[in-house]
Design a protein around this motif. Sequence first.
Motif, PDB file in Angstrom:
ATOM      1  N   PRO A   5     158.400 -22.905 137.227  1.00 58.44           N
ATOM      2  CA  PRO A   5     158.845 -23.067 135.839  1.00 58.44           C
ATOM      3  C   PRO A   5     159.225 -24.515 135.530  1.00 58.44           C
ATOM      4  CG  PRO A   5     160.550 -22.058 137.202  1.00 58.44           C
ATOM      5  CD  PRO A   5     159.325 -22.157 138.055  1.00 58.44           C
ATOM      6  N   PRO A   6     159.432 -24.825 134.234  1.00 58.50           N
ATOM      7  CA  PRO A   6     159.524 -23.924 133.078  1.00 58.50           C
ATOM      8  C   PRO A   6     158.158 -23.404 132.629  1.00 58.50           C
ATOM      9  CG  PRO A   6     159.744 -26.198 132.364  1.00 58.50           C
ATOM     10  CD  PRO A   6     159.722 -26.236 133.869  1.00 58.50           C
ATOM     11  N   TYR A   7     158.181 -22.195 132.090  1.00 56.59           N
ATOM     12  CA  TYR A   7     156.932 -21.524 131.760  1.00 56.59           C
ATOM     13  C   TYR A   7     156.458 -21.888 130.356  1.00 56.59           C
ATOM     14  CZ  TYR A   7     157.860 -19.016 135.996  1.00 56.59           C
ATOM     15  OH  TYR A   7     158.111 -18.731 137.308  1.00 56.59           O
ATOM     16  N   PRO A   8     155.141 -21.845 130.141  1.00 61.10           N
ATOM     17  CA  PRO A   8     154.584 -22.216 128.843  1.00 61.10           C
ATOM     18  C   PRO A   8     154.603 -21.045 127.867  1.00 61.10           C
ATOM     19  CG  PRO A   8     152.814 -21.625 130.321  1.00 61.10           C
ATOM     20  CD  PRO A   8     154.097 -21.492 131.114  1.00 61.10           C
ATOM     21  N   ASP A   9     154.314 -21.353 126.622  1.00 61.78           N
ATOM     22  CA  ASP A   9     154.159 -20.277 125.633  1.00 61.78           C
ATOM     23  C   ASP A   9     152.895 -19.476 125.914  1.00 61.78           C
ATOM     24  OD1 ASP A   9     156.458 -21.046 124.195  1.00 61.78           O
ATOM     25  OD2 ASP A   9     155.310 -22.588 123.145  1.00 61.78           O
ATOM     26  N   ILE A  10     151.834 -20.181 126.310  1.00 63.77           N
ATOM     27  CA  ILE A  10     150.553 -19.540 126.590  1.00 63.77           C
ATOM     28  C   ILE A  10     150.045 -20.008 127.945  1.00 63.77           C
ATOM     29  CG2 ILE A  10     148.116 -19.359 125.902  1.00 63.77           C
ATOM     30  CD1 ILE A  10     149.009 -19.735 123.006  1.00 63.77           C
ATOM     31  N   ALA A  11     149.582 -19.075 128.753  1.00 64.64           N
ATOM     32  CA  ALA A  11     148.907 -19.411 130.012  1.00 64.64           C
ATOM     33  C   ALA A  11     147.474 -18.915 129.901  1.00 64.64           C
ATOM     34  CB  ALA A  11     149.600 -18.772 131.205  1.00 64.64           C
ATOM     35  N   LEU A  12     146.547 -19.837 130.098  1.00 67.29           N
ATOM     36  CA  LEU A  12     145.119 -19.572 129.941  1.00 67.29           C
ATOM     37  C   LEU A  12     144.458 -19.737 131.303  1.00 67.29           C
ATOM     38  CD1 LEU A  12     142.750 -19.197 127.870  1.00 67.29           C
ATOM     39  CD2 LEU A  12     142.819 -21.676 127.556  1.00 67.29           C
ATOM     40  N   ALA A  13     143.737 -18.727 131.771  1.00 63.36           N
ATOM     41  CA  ALA A  13     143.190 -18.781 133.127  1.00 63.36           C
ATOM     42  C   ALA A  13     141.747 -18.313 133.154  1.00 63.36           C
ATOM     43  CB  ALA A  13     144.034 -17.929 134.074  1.00 63.36           C
ATOM     44  N   SER A  14     141.041 -18.759 134.195  1.00 62.47           N
ATOM     45  CA  SER A  14     139.685 -18.294 134.449  1.00 62.47           C
ATOM     46  C   SER A  14     139.388 -18.454 135.938  1.00 62.47           C
ATOM     47  CB  SER A  14     138.666 -19.088 133.620  1.00 62.47           C
ATOM     48  OG  SER A  14     137.360 -18.564 133.776  1.00 62.47           O
ATOM     49  N   GLY A  15     138.597 -17.540 136.471  1.00 59.81           N
ATOM     50  CA  GLY A  15     138.255 -17.587 137.895  1.00 59.81           C
ATOM     51  C   GLY A  15     138.989 -16.515 138.672  1.00 59.81           C
ATOM     52  N   ARG A  60     140.343 -16.247 141.625  1.00 63.14           N
ATOM     53  CA  ARG A  60     141.609 -16.550 142.302  1.00 63.14           C
ATOM     54  C   ARG A  60     142.751 -16.746 141.316  1.00 63.14           C
ATOM     55  NH1 ARG A  60     137.529 -19.096 145.102  1.00 63.14           N
ATOM     56  NH2 ARG A  60     137.372 -18.596 147.318  1.00 63.14           N
ATOM     57  N   ALA A  61     142.432 -17.247 140.129  1.00 57.44           N
ATOM     58  CA  ALA A  61     143.489 -17.527 139.157  1.00 57.44           C
ATOM     59  C   ALA A  61     144.061 -16.260 138.532  1.00 57.44           C
ATOM     60  CB  ALA A  61     142.958 -18.453 138.064  1.00 57.44           C
ATOM     61  N   ALA A  62     143.323 -15.153 138.597  1.00 58.05           N
ATOM     62  CA  ALA A  62     143.781 -13.921 137.948  1.00 58.05           C
ATOM     63  C   ALA A  62     145.134 -13.473 138.485  1.00 58.05           C
ATOM     64  CB  ALA A  62     142.736 -12.824 138.130  1.00 58.05           C
ATOM     65  N   ALA A  63     145.308 -13.538 139.798  1.00 57.16           N
ATOM     66  CA  ALA A  63     146.575 -13.099 140.399  1.00 57.16           C
ATOM     67  C   ALA A  63     147.723 -14.013 139.985  1.00 57.16           C
ATOM     68  CB  ALA A  63     146.443 -13.068 141.917  1.00 57.16           C
ATOM     69  N   TYR A  64     147.454 -15.286 139.861  1.00 56.52           N
ATOM     70  CA  TYR A  64     148.492 -16.246 139.460  1.00 56.52           C
ATOM     71  C   TYR A  64     148.911 -16.004 138.005  1.00 56.52           C
ATOM     72  CZ  TYR A  64     147.633 -18.836 143.786  1.00 56.52           C
ATOM     73  OH  TYR A  64     147.516 -19.205 145.105  1.00 56.52           O
ATOM     74  N   LEU A  65     147.945 -15.645 137.166  1.00 58.53           N
ATOM     75  CA  LEU A  65     148.261 -15.369 135.765  1.00 58.53           C
ATOM     76  C   LEU A  65     149.190 -14.163 135.652  1.00 58.53           C
ATOM     77  CD1 LEU A  65     147.464 -16.388 132.884  1.00 58.53           C
ATOM     78  CD2 LEU A  65     145.833 -14.490 132.831  1.00 58.53           C
ATOM     79  N   LYS A  66     148.928 -13.114 136.409  1.00 63.57           N
ATOM     80  CA  LYS A  66     149.803 -11.940 136.392  1.00 63.57           C
ATOM     81  C   LYS A  66     151.196 -12.296 136.901  1.00 63.57           C
ATOM     82  CE  LYS A  66     148.496  -7.786 137.108  1.00 63.57           C
ATOM     83  NZ  LYS A  66     148.014  -6.492 137.658  1.00 63.57           N
ATOM     84  N   ARG A  67     151.249 -13.184 137.887  1.00 68.87           N
ATOM     85  CA  ARG A  67     152.540 -13.611 138.436  1.00 68.87           C
ATOM     86  C   ARG A  67     153.341 -14.374 137.386  1.00 68.87           C
ATOM     87  NH1 ARG A  67     155.049 -12.254 143.504  1.00 68.87           N
ATOM     88  NH2 ARG A  67     156.786 -13.708 143.715  1.00 68.87           N
ATOM     89  N   LYS A  96     153.164 -13.995 134.163  1.00 67.03           N
ATOM     90  CA  LYS A  96     153.653 -13.021 133.185  1.00 67.03           C
ATOM     91  C   LYS A  96     154.950 -12.375 133.664  1.00 67.03           C
ATOM     92  CE  LYS A  96     153.262 -10.643 129.379  1.00 67.03           C
ATOM     93  NZ  LYS A  96     153.294 -11.295 128.054  1.00 67.03           N
ATOM     94  N   LYS A  97     154.958 -11.978 134.914  1.00 71.43           N
ATOM     95  CA  LYS A  97     156.149 -11.313 135.470  1.00 71.43           C
ATOM     96  C   LYS A  97     157.303 -12.297 135.621  1.00 71.43           C
ATOM     97  CE  LYS A  97     157.668  -8.604 139.460  1.00 71.43           C
ATOM     98  NZ  LYS A  97     157.258  -7.987 140.760  1.00 71.43           N
ATOM     99  N   ALA A  98     157.015 -13.488 136.148  1.00 68.23           N
ATOM    100  CA  ALA A  98     158.080 -14.463 136.412  1.00 68.23           C
ATOM    101  C   ALA A  98     158.713 -14.980 135.125  1.00 68.23           C
ATOM    102  CB  ALA A  98     157.526 -15.630 137.230  1.00 68.23           C
ATOM    103  N   SER A  99     157.957 -15.004 134.042  1.00 67.47           N
ATOM    104  CA  SER A  99     158.497 -15.497 132.766  1.00 67.47           C
ATOM    105  C   SER A  99     159.242 -14.415 132.003  1.00 67.47           C
ATOM    106  CB  SER A  99     157.353 -16.028 131.895  1.00 67.47           C
ATOM    107  OG  SER A  99     156.519 -14.966 131.448  1.00 67.47           O
ATOM    108  N   GLY A 100     159.396 -13.261 132.623  1.00 66.06           N
ATOM    109  CA  GLY A 100     160.065 -12.154 131.937  1.00 66.06           C
ATOM    110  C   GLY A 100     159.242 -11.621 130.779  1.00 66.06           C
ATOM    111  N   GLY A 101     157.942 -11.791 130.855  1.00 70.66           N
ATOM    112  CA  GLY A 101     157.058 -11.296 129.802  1.00 70.66           C
ATOM    113  C   GLY A 101     156.938 -12.211 128.610  1.00 70.66           C
ATOM    114  N   LYS A 102     157.604 -13.364 128.635  1.00 68.50           N
ATOM    115  CA  LYS A 102     157.616 -14.243 127.461  1.00 68.50           C
ATOM    116  C   LYS A 102     156.335 -15.065 127.315  1.00 68.50           C
ATOM    117  CE  LYS A 102     162.657 -14.647 127.350  1.00 68.50           C
ATOM    118  NZ  LYS A 102     163.824 -15.571 127.461  1.00 68.50           N
ATOM    119  N   THR A 103     155.697 -15.403 128.425  1.00 68.42           N
ATOM    120  CA  THR A 103     154.449 -16.168 128.348  1.00 68.42           C
ATOM    121  C   THR A 103     153.317 -15.244 127.939  1.00 68.42           C
ATOM    122  OG1 THR A 103     155.118 -17.802 129.993  1.00 68.42           O
ATOM    123  CG2 THR A 103     152.756 -17.502 129.656  1.00 68.42           C
TER     124      THR A 103
END
Length: 342
Positions: free
Chosen positions: A67-77, A79-86, A88-95
Amino acid sequence: MASPSTIWILSDGKAGDVAQCVGVAEALHLPYEMRTVAPKPPYSWWLPYGPFPPKDRETHADSPIAPPYPDIALASGRRAAAYLKRVKKASGGKTFTVFLKDPRTGPGSADLIWVPEHDKLRGLNVLVTPTSPHKFSASRLAELKSEPFPEIDSPPAPKVAVLLGGDSRHHTFTESDQKRFIDGLRQMATDDQAHFLITVSRRTPADLAKAVEELAISGGHYFWAGDGPNPYGHFLAKADAFVATADSTNMIGEATSTGRPIHVFHPSGGHDKITRFLGTLEQLGCVHPFPGPMKTTTYEPIDATPVIAERILADYSALHHAGTPSSGEEHPAVTVETRKTD
């Protein structure tokens, strides 16, 4: 309406994935921060399904998702899919999370998922368009068209950009394919007085790259040998038509943003997804067979990038106002009307 101000781009650095994410981020007109993920074996083998790499957890200072977490996280690929889900969870659902292409873990992998029409993933939070996002907006193409480029500007019309791919997982350029491709170019130059703007890729077989370079030299065409700035964007902006190889779906999709006819060469091999992709574009009047006569039929340019950006902003606003993303029903599918100029 809630407005985002910060964006992360999550990827493992693959050029194609990065280019698509950057195109969408630029369409949102917001600054973005690159976050490159590099999981090590055995975790890299298991992603996106397996356990998350412990050393990349957000609690580590050198984590790519610290952190700090962004308003929007944009991912592709993958390997990146798991990081994107992480994230979401780590930001308390705010990202607000966005994934480009099928994450392989279902529609619940992100708040919004974009897939091209030839992919099968569907859902209320899945946006589907005929082509992929890219960095060549209408305004950028207009800028490139107005920029002087003597090697491209000097030859008379019709100028045909030749976007040559090469061997891939699904396609192979046999000796017969290579001869057929070169013969097709010679025929188009003779029958249609076409002047070629030629670029090759790292995947292009050496003999084929040499053959098109020799054709360019003998016929007075422009061949970019990799020296100096890449003229690819100028090719898109200034060409009257295109010849592209079926293995290069990204370049074919980018060419549709011009509204100019695309002549597609099929090397040996193929894949159902690519067949569906090209079938859709054929129905829309975008693509034509190569070798074959040069077409002058145009169509309304297709650009998925602003469509994706608009949906992101709508769903982001809905998430902040109602606590759930919008269904997307107010965003109809892209439609294309063809028109003839010949």
